[in-house]
Design an enzyme around this catalytic site. Structure first.
Site, PDB file in Angstrom:
ATOM      1  N   CYS A  89      -6.093   1.985  -4.342  1.00 57.10           N
ATOM      2  CA  CYS A  89      -5.595   2.557  -3.097  1.00 57.10           C
ATOM      3  C   CYS A  89      -6.561   3.648  -2.639  1.00 57.10           C
ATOM      4  O   CYS A  89      -6.619   4.707  -3.264  1.00 57.10           O
ATOM      5  CB  CYS A  89      -4.191   3.128  -3.335  1.00 57.10           C
ATOM      6  SG  CYS A  89      -3.435   3.686  -1.821  1.00 57.10           S
TER       7      CYS A  89
ATOM      8  N   CYS B 151       0.821  -1.220   0.000  1.00 52.94           N
ATOM      9  CA  CYS B 151       0.000   0.000   0.000  1.00 52.94           C
ATOM     10  C   CYS B 151       0.853   1.268   0.000  1.00 52.94           C
ATOM     11  O   CYS B 151       1.075   1.901   1.042  1.00 52.94           O
ATOM     12  CB  CYS B 151      -0.981   0.045   1.165  1.00 52.94           C
ATOM     13  SG  CYS B 151      -2.213   1.326   0.845  1.00 52.94           S
TER      14      CYS B 151
HETATM   15  P1  FAD Z   1      -0.446 -10.804   3.811  1.00 48.50           P
HETATM   16  O1  FAD Z   1      -1.903 -10.502   3.926  1.00 48.50           O
HETATM   17  O2  FAD Z   1       0.493  -9.888   4.517  1.00 48.50           O
HETATM   18  O3  FAD Z   1      -0.247 -12.302   4.304  1.00 48.50           O
HETATM   19  C1  FAD Z   1       0.988 -12.967   4.290  1.00 48.50           C
HETATM   20  C2  FAD Z   1       0.900 -14.116   5.290  1.00 48.50           C
HETATM   21  O4  FAD Z   1       2.017 -14.995   5.088  1.00 48.50           O
HETATM   22  C3  FAD Z   1       0.961 -13.651   6.729  1.00 48.50           C
HETATM   23  O5  FAD Z   1      -0.135 -14.152   7.463  1.00 48.50           O
HETATM   24  C4  FAD Z   1       2.288 -14.196   7.240  1.00 48.50           C
HETATM   25  O6  FAD Z   1       2.262 -14.553   8.610  1.00 48.50           O
HETATM   26  C5  FAD Z   1       2.471 -15.422   6.345  1.00 48.50           C
HETATM   27  N1  FAD Z   1       3.873 -15.844   6.224  1.00 48.50           N
HETATM   28  C6  FAD Z   1       4.981 -15.077   6.113  1.00 48.50           C
HETATM   29  N2  FAD Z   1       6.076 -15.856   6.087  1.00 48.50           N
HETATM   30  C7  FAD Z   1       5.646 -17.134   6.181  1.00 48.50           C
HETATM   31  C8  FAD Z   1       6.322 -18.380   6.227  1.00 48.50           C
HETATM   32  N3  FAD Z   1       7.655 -18.467   6.181  1.00 48.50           N
HETATM   33  N4  FAD Z   1       5.559 -19.518   6.306  1.00 48.50           N
HETATM   34  C9  FAD Z   1       4.208 -19.449   6.362  1.00 48.50           C
HETATM   35  N5  FAD Z   1       3.525 -18.279   6.349  1.00 48.50           N
HETATM   36  C10 FAD Z   1       4.245 -17.150   6.260  1.00 48.50           C
HETATM   37  N6  FAD Z   1      -4.437  -2.729   0.751  1.00 48.50           N
HETATM   38  C11 FAD Z   1      -5.552  -2.237   0.144  1.00 48.50           C
HETATM   39  O7  FAD Z   1      -6.065  -2.852  -0.791  1.00 48.50           O
HETATM   40  N7  FAD Z   1      -6.106  -1.046   0.530  1.00 48.50           N
HETATM   41  C12 FAD Z   1      -5.613  -0.339   1.558  1.00 48.50           C
HETATM   42  O8  FAD Z   1      -6.156   0.707   1.905  1.00 48.50           O
HETATM   43  C13 FAD Z   1      -4.445  -0.836   2.237  1.00 48.50           C
HETATM   44  N8  FAD Z   1      -3.910  -0.149   3.257  1.00 48.50           N
HETATM   45  C14 FAD Z   1      -2.878  -0.699   3.966  1.00 48.50           C
HETATM   46  C15 FAD Z   1      -2.383  -0.008   5.062  1.00 48.50           C
HETATM   47  C16 FAD Z   1      -1.369  -0.554   5.834  1.00 48.50           C
HETATM   48  C17 FAD Z   1      -0.843   0.229   7.016  1.00 48.50           C
HETATM   49  C18 FAD Z   1      -0.851  -1.830   5.514  1.00 48.50           C
HETATM   50  C19 FAD Z   1       0.204  -2.470   6.379  1.00 48.50           C
HETATM   51  C20 FAD Z   1      -1.308  -2.514   4.391  1.00 48.50           C
HETATM   52  C21 FAD Z   1      -2.316  -1.947   3.606  1.00 48.50           C
HETATM   53  N9  FAD Z   1      -2.798  -2.589   2.470  1.00 48.50           N
HETATM   54  C22 FAD Z   1      -3.882  -2.066   1.794  1.00 48.50           C
HETATM   55  C23 FAD Z   1      -2.045  -3.714   1.884  1.00 48.50           C
HETATM   56  C24 FAD Z   1      -2.659  -5.087   2.111  1.00 48.50           C
HETATM   57  O9  FAD Z   1      -2.906  -5.318   3.471  1.00 48.50           O
HETATM   58  C25 FAD Z   1      -1.698  -6.147   1.557  1.00 48.50           C
HETATM   59  O10 FAD Z   1      -1.318  -5.808   0.253  1.00 48.50           O
HETATM   60  C26 FAD Z   1      -2.340  -7.520   1.553  1.00 48.50           C
HETATM   61  O11 FAD Z   1      -2.640  -7.927   2.854  1.00 48.50           O
HETATM   62  C27 FAD Z   1      -1.418  -8.528   0.855  1.00 48.50           C
HETATM   63  O12 FAD Z   1      -1.897  -9.837   0.992  1.00 48.50           O
HETATM   64  P2  FAD Z   1      -0.862 -11.071   0.996  1.00 48.50           P
HETATM   65  O13 FAD Z   1      -1.689 -12.294   1.139  1.00 48.50           O
HETATM   66  O14 FAD Z   1       0.046 -10.940  -0.151  1.00 48.50           O
HETATM   67  O15 FAD Z   1       0.021 -10.830   2.292  1.00 48.50           O
END
Ligand code: FAD
Length: 441
Positions: free
Chosen positions: A371, A192
């Protein structure tokens, strides 16, 4: 009976050696098999696991995730601004992992794509037919000298990106009466890319409403050379910072925090002389450098930048056709958001299903990401765009304008959609609605 009564010390040693090596070899030999293995129980992992439990049946999907709690991270901007609480943004991991999916509460530490095996920290080898990698990003707070200590000990140093420091943000906003408030953006890809600014606009609004803004200088110190990557929204944000008297300093990358002297040290990124700049802070919101998680970066699944190497349109791994990737840990060149994950989830579902059914992959991702740029306690610009940085807006209005309707959607509707639609595998982004509302565009 006490074992010491029947054994000499040598005998006890012998027994404990045997039992140690027995339990070690049990841990080493722990084997599991599954049809589909998902790594990560975040946004991408839960939503795709839910889709595939329905597609290939309960008992065929296994998910590896070490955390007890699942956070709706997009709410963290509102938590930092005191609009929502950290609890509002969290659910137990158990409650969001789809039923019918086996949860291994552990960390993936090793990938062996030749033998279709992932090893966990506790030594379990999980063999899969198909693999989805959804590990998100690693927050590298330790890469900025003094930052971890400052986050722990200085109430004025905060960060919305980490639950532990996020809870400090609103108290610090409330406490500041005057001085320099600095908001940073690092020199790595982040999740983000709007979030480092959103909390700044909330802070500006908060201090204005409390009659302190005249005494507070606000600066956005970014390692980038632009305020936002998409011109349409960058133009609007540039007008906003000018109107609100917020200083924007480009090409400054935070490298050190000195809480004793309240100094933030920045590297000047466009200087080849290794120049640095020291700035005094009274409030410092840090967005940390980020990377893909170590276990992934050290595997053979990544490209030269360290992110999962997938085809940006099909999300299939470039080398291993039974592996797909979703979300922040991939090298898909779009802004890393939950909104992007939603759109990718539908593409991944179609393409991995095709592989399972022995058909060619055909569904193509256009880079859709979004966003919601919160600009005050009541307004938001809803940026939506594609791989080319071209706006791809859902509603038939100019979304570059600050709107109350978009703020209400961000505050109330999006969390509801996330918990009840997306994590359950029913939301693939607003593509269909865009076509209806924009008459097929
Ligand atoms: P995540 O949801 O981060 O999940 C990754 C998972 O993998 C975690 O649970 C972690 O524990 C696990 N993991 C890591 N390493 C390992 C390992 N070795 N073995 C097993 N599991 C592991 N997005 C929007 O669309 N709109 C917004 O307004 C927005 N605002 C945001 C504001 C903030 C402050 C933040 C921090 C993020 C924001 N986002 C927003 C971004 C959004 O939250 C992420 O892009 C999204 O969660 C990505 O999903 P993901 O599944 O790729 O990763």
């Amino acid at each position: 009976m006490n074992s010491q009564k029947i054994c000499s010390p040598g005998c006890i040693n012998f027994i404990s050696q045997i039992s140690r090596s027995f339990s070690k070899s049990c841990a080493r030999e722990s084997q599991k098999k599954c049809r589909l293995l998902v790594i990560g129980g975040g946004t991408g992992g839960c939503s795709t696991a839910a889709k595939f439990v329905r597609k290939i049946g309960a008992g065929n999907v296994t998910l590896i995730e070490p955390a007890d709690t699942h956070y709706y991270q997009p709410m963290w901007t509102l938590v930092g601004g005191g609009i929502k609480s950290l609890d509002d943004s969290s659910r137990s991991m158990k409650s969001v992992i789809p039923s019918g999916c086996e949860w291994i509460k552990d960390k993936a530490v090793k990938f062996d794509p030749i033998n279709n095996t992932v090893t966990t920290a506790n030594g379990t080898n999980v063999q899969y037919e198909y693999l989805i990698v959804a590990m998100g990003l690693q927050l590298n707070y330790g890469h900025v000298k003094g930052l971890l200590e400052a986050l722990e000990h200085d109430p004025a140093v905060v960060s919305n990106y980490w639950d532990k420091s996020l809870v400090k943000t609103f108290p610090a906003l409330q406490k500041l009466q005057s001085g320099n408030a600095i908001f940073t953006f690092p020199n790595t890809p982040i999740k983000c890319a709007g979030a480092p600014q959103k909390i700044m606009y909330l802070a500006d609004d908060f201090w204005r409403k409390n009659g302190r803004r005249e005494n507070i200088n606000i600066s956005f110190n970014t390692a980038l050379g632009v305020i936002f990557g998409v011109k349409k929204y960058a133009d609007r944000l540039s007008e906003i910072v000018k109107k609100r008297n917020i200083g924007v300093n480009f090409n400054l990358n935070l490298i050190e925090v000195k809480p004793e002297s309240k100094e933030a040290i920045f590297a000047v990124t466009n200087s080849d002389k290794g120049e640095t700049k020291s700035v005094k802070y009274d409030f410092l919101h840090v967005t940390p450098p980020m990377s893909s998680p170590d276990a992934l970066r050290e595997s053979t699944l990544v490209d030269q930048t360290g992110y999962l190497n997938v085809n940006k349109e099909t999300l299939q791994h470039m080398e291993y056709k039974n592996i797909f990737g979703i979300g922040d840990c991939t090298n898909v060149p779009t802004s890393k958001t939950a909104a992007a994950v939603a759109a990718q989830a539908g593409i991944l579902k179609t393409n991995l299903s095709a592989v399972i059914d022995g058909k060619p992959v055909q569904s193509l991702y256009n880079g859709y990401t979004s966003c919601p740029l919160v600009t005050s306690y009541s307004k938001c610009i809803l940026a939506e765009f594609d791989f080319n940085g071209q706006p791809l807006e859902t509603f038939p209005v100019d979304q570059g304008k600050e709107r109350r309707s978009m703020f209400l959607m961000k505050k109330y509707f999006m969390p509801f959609l996330y918990w009840n639609g997306m994590l359950k595998g029913y939301w693939n982004g607003p593509g269909v609605f865009r076509k209806i509302m924009r008459l097929g565009q």
